[in-house]
Design an enzyme around this catalytic site. Sequence first.
Site, PDB file in Angstrom:
ATOM      1  N   ALA A 241      91.580  46.231  63.446  1.00 47.12           N
ATOM      2  CA  ALA A 241      91.984  47.125  64.537  1.00 47.12           C
ATOM      3  C   ALA A 241      92.942  46.472  65.537  1.00 47.12           C
ATOM      4  CB  ALA A 241      90.732  47.618  65.261  1.00 47.12           C
TER       5      ALA A 241
ATOM      6  N   ASN B 182      84.490  43.481  65.619  1.00 48.64           N
ATOM      7  CA  ASN B 182      84.917  42.651  64.496  1.00 48.64           C
ATOM      8  C   ASN B 182      86.213  41.936  64.844  1.00 48.64           C
ATOM      9  OD1 ASN B 182      83.170  43.067  62.000  1.00 48.64           O
ATOM     10  ND2 ASN B 182      83.411  45.138  62.776  1.00 48.64           N
TER      11      ASN B 182
ATOM     12  N   HIS C 265      92.233  47.426  72.751  1.00 56.41           N
ATOM     13  CA  HIS C 265      92.003  45.974  72.686  1.00 56.41           C
ATOM     14  C   HIS C 265      93.170  45.283  73.396  1.00 56.41           C
ATOM     15  CE1 HIS C 265      88.789  46.554  69.806  1.00 56.41           C
ATOM     16  NE2 HIS C 265      89.597  47.252  69.034  1.00 56.41           N
TER      17      HIS C 265
HETATM   18  N1  NAD Z   1      87.678  44.294  60.751  1.00 56.14           N
HETATM   19  C1  NAD Z   1      87.812  45.298  61.620  1.00 56.14           C
HETATM   20  O1  NAD Z   1      88.689  45.308  62.487  1.00 56.14           O
HETATM   21  C2  NAD Z   1      86.863  46.442  61.524  1.00 56.14           C
HETATM   22  C3  NAD Z   1      87.167  47.633  62.195  1.00 56.14           C
HETATM   23  C4  NAD Z   1      86.291  48.694  62.048  1.00 56.14           C
HETATM   24  C5  NAD Z   1      85.122  48.568  61.322  1.00 56.14           C
HETATM   25  N2  NAD Z   1      84.839  47.366  60.737  1.00 56.14           N
HETATM   26  C6  NAD Z   1      83.597  47.166  59.992  1.00 56.14           C
HETATM   27  O2  NAD Z   1      83.759  47.637  58.661  1.00 56.14           O
HETATM   28  C7  NAD Z   1      82.496  48.110  58.174  1.00 56.14           C
HETATM   29  C8  NAD Z   1      82.655  49.527  57.633  1.00 56.14           C
HETATM   30  O3  NAD Z   1      83.092  50.378  58.680  1.00 56.14           O
HETATM   31  P1  NAD Z   1      82.984  51.965  58.521  1.00 56.14           P
HETATM   32  O4  NAD Z   1      83.614  52.559  59.720  1.00 56.14           O
HETATM   33  O5  NAD Z   1      83.438  52.366  57.167  1.00 56.14           O
HETATM   34  O6  NAD Z   1      81.403  52.151  58.623  1.00 56.14           O
HETATM   35  P2  NAD Z   1      80.532  53.425  58.173  1.00 56.14           P
HETATM   36  O7  NAD Z   1      79.277  53.327  58.955  1.00 56.14           O
HETATM   37  O8  NAD Z   1      81.332  54.661  58.239  1.00 56.14           O
HETATM   38  O9  NAD Z   1      80.221  53.129  56.625  1.00 56.14           O
HETATM   39  C9  NAD Z   1      79.469  52.022  56.182  1.00 56.14           C
HETATM   40  C10 NAD Z   1      78.806  52.399  54.861  1.00 56.14           C
HETATM   41  O10 NAD Z   1      78.238  51.214  54.310  1.00 56.14           O
HETATM   42  C11 NAD Z   1      76.912  51.485  53.889  1.00 56.14           C
HETATM   43  N3  NAD Z   1      76.144  50.236  54.025  1.00 56.14           N
HETATM   44  C12 NAD Z   1      75.781  49.606  55.165  1.00 56.14           C
HETATM   45  N4  NAD Z   1      75.085  48.488  54.898  1.00 56.14           N
HETATM   46  C13 NAD Z   1      74.998  48.411  53.540  1.00 56.14           C
HETATM   47  C14 NAD Z   1      74.402  47.496  52.644  1.00 56.14           C
HETATM   48  N5  NAD Z   1      73.703  46.430  53.083  1.00 56.14           N
HETATM   49  N6  NAD Z   1      74.512  47.714  51.320  1.00 56.14           N
HETATM   50  C15 NAD Z   1      75.190  48.792  50.843  1.00 56.14           C
HETATM   51  N7  NAD Z   1      75.764  49.716  51.648  1.00 56.14           N
HETATM   52  C16 NAD Z   1      75.670  49.528  52.987  1.00 56.14           C
HETATM   53  C17 NAD Z   1      76.403  52.586  54.800  1.00 56.14           C
HETATM   54  O11 NAD Z   1      75.370  53.330  54.205  1.00 56.14           O
HETATM   55  C18 NAD Z   1      77.674  53.414  55.025  1.00 56.14           C
HETATM   56  O12 NAD Z   1      77.804  54.440  54.060  1.00 56.14           O
HETATM   57  C19 NAD Z   1      81.505  48.032  59.352  1.00 56.14           C
HETATM   58  O13 NAD Z   1      80.733  46.849  59.273  1.00 56.14           O
HETATM   59  C20 NAD Z   1      82.424  47.967  60.555  1.00 56.14           C
HETATM   60  O14 NAD Z   1      81.848  47.296  61.655  1.00 56.14           O
HETATM   61  C21 NAD Z   1      85.695  46.328  60.804  1.00 56.14           C
END
Ligand code: NAD
Length: 272
Positions: free
Chosen positions: A125, A192, A222
Amino acid sequence: MKKIGIIGCGTIGSELAKTIDKSKINATLICIFDEYLNTANKLANELKTKVIVSTTIDEFLSCDIDFVVESASQEAVRKYTKIVLEHDLDIMIMSIGALLEGSLYDELINISEQHDVKIYLPTGAIAGIDAIRSVKHMLSEVTLTTTKNPRSFEGAPFFLKNKIDLKKIKKLTTIYEGKAIEAVKLFPTNVNVAAILSLAGIGRNNTKVRILADPKSIMNTHEIIVKGKFGEMYFQIKNFPSPSNPKTSYLAVLSAIECLRSICDNRVNIGT
Ligand SMILES: NC(=O)c1ccc[n+]([C@@H]2O[C@H](COP(=O)([O-])OP(=O)(O)OC[C@H]3O[C@@H](n4cnc5c(N)ncnc54)[C@H](O)[C@@H]3O)[C@@H](O)[C@H]2O)c1
């Protein structure tokens, strides 16, 4: 052509899967896995490509894949990344906050060296990671200030100890100030960006994080201040949240797509 498996079929995983499905990335989607089978099945039904819906991580890893996308949670990074690498598979990690915990990052680097595989961390992000990496050894200060609508922070472990009623916040309010190492534990789905900043810059103990709640805000903002012997940098990134997940900026989804696209089509890599 890379053969992809996706762990986590939420906002980011679904958009990535649909982008591969539309042939906008030079890859084939083979299998998907989510801790909620219904979520994975729903995504599978929305795709033209017939994908395998794995019900366990072992089933997932037995598929004919060579690249894994983690778009699930910090817990998923802790549970699955080592075994993914030990199966000689490259991985792109979205839940980067997990990498600030204990010695996990160093352990993963060691395993990736032993198995000759790669770990990819998208800029997510924010912007400016390339520039910060370039001045890594000249830094004296890195500060991240993240401002989001209070509803984006709902469910964060920070509020287990700090009894703040997010619904009662009526004006711009600082809710947290501390180190990146602590911020990613207290706000695992919100900052993150603090993790990637730490890994690119002066580390998890020296990267300062401020988190503000603004009830009037419709964007995730941010602001990054970087100072050192090279000079100074200031980045401000104002992102609309993803329609399906206010915690995740839409730019993070697009960054995941672009990172995977450039890995799968590496004739030219711009800005890396
Ligand atoms: N790097 C970045 O800048 C950044 C930005 C946004 C989100 N993220 C991270 O990316 C990840 C995904 O984000 P999102 O918006 O798609 O989230 P989301 O909540 O929409 O989707 C996550 C999915 O993963 C599944 N899940 C969670 N833990 C699990 C596990 N242990 N095993 C299997 N499935 C599992 C959930 O059931 C859900 O369907 C999150 O951890 C979020 O914090 C990172």
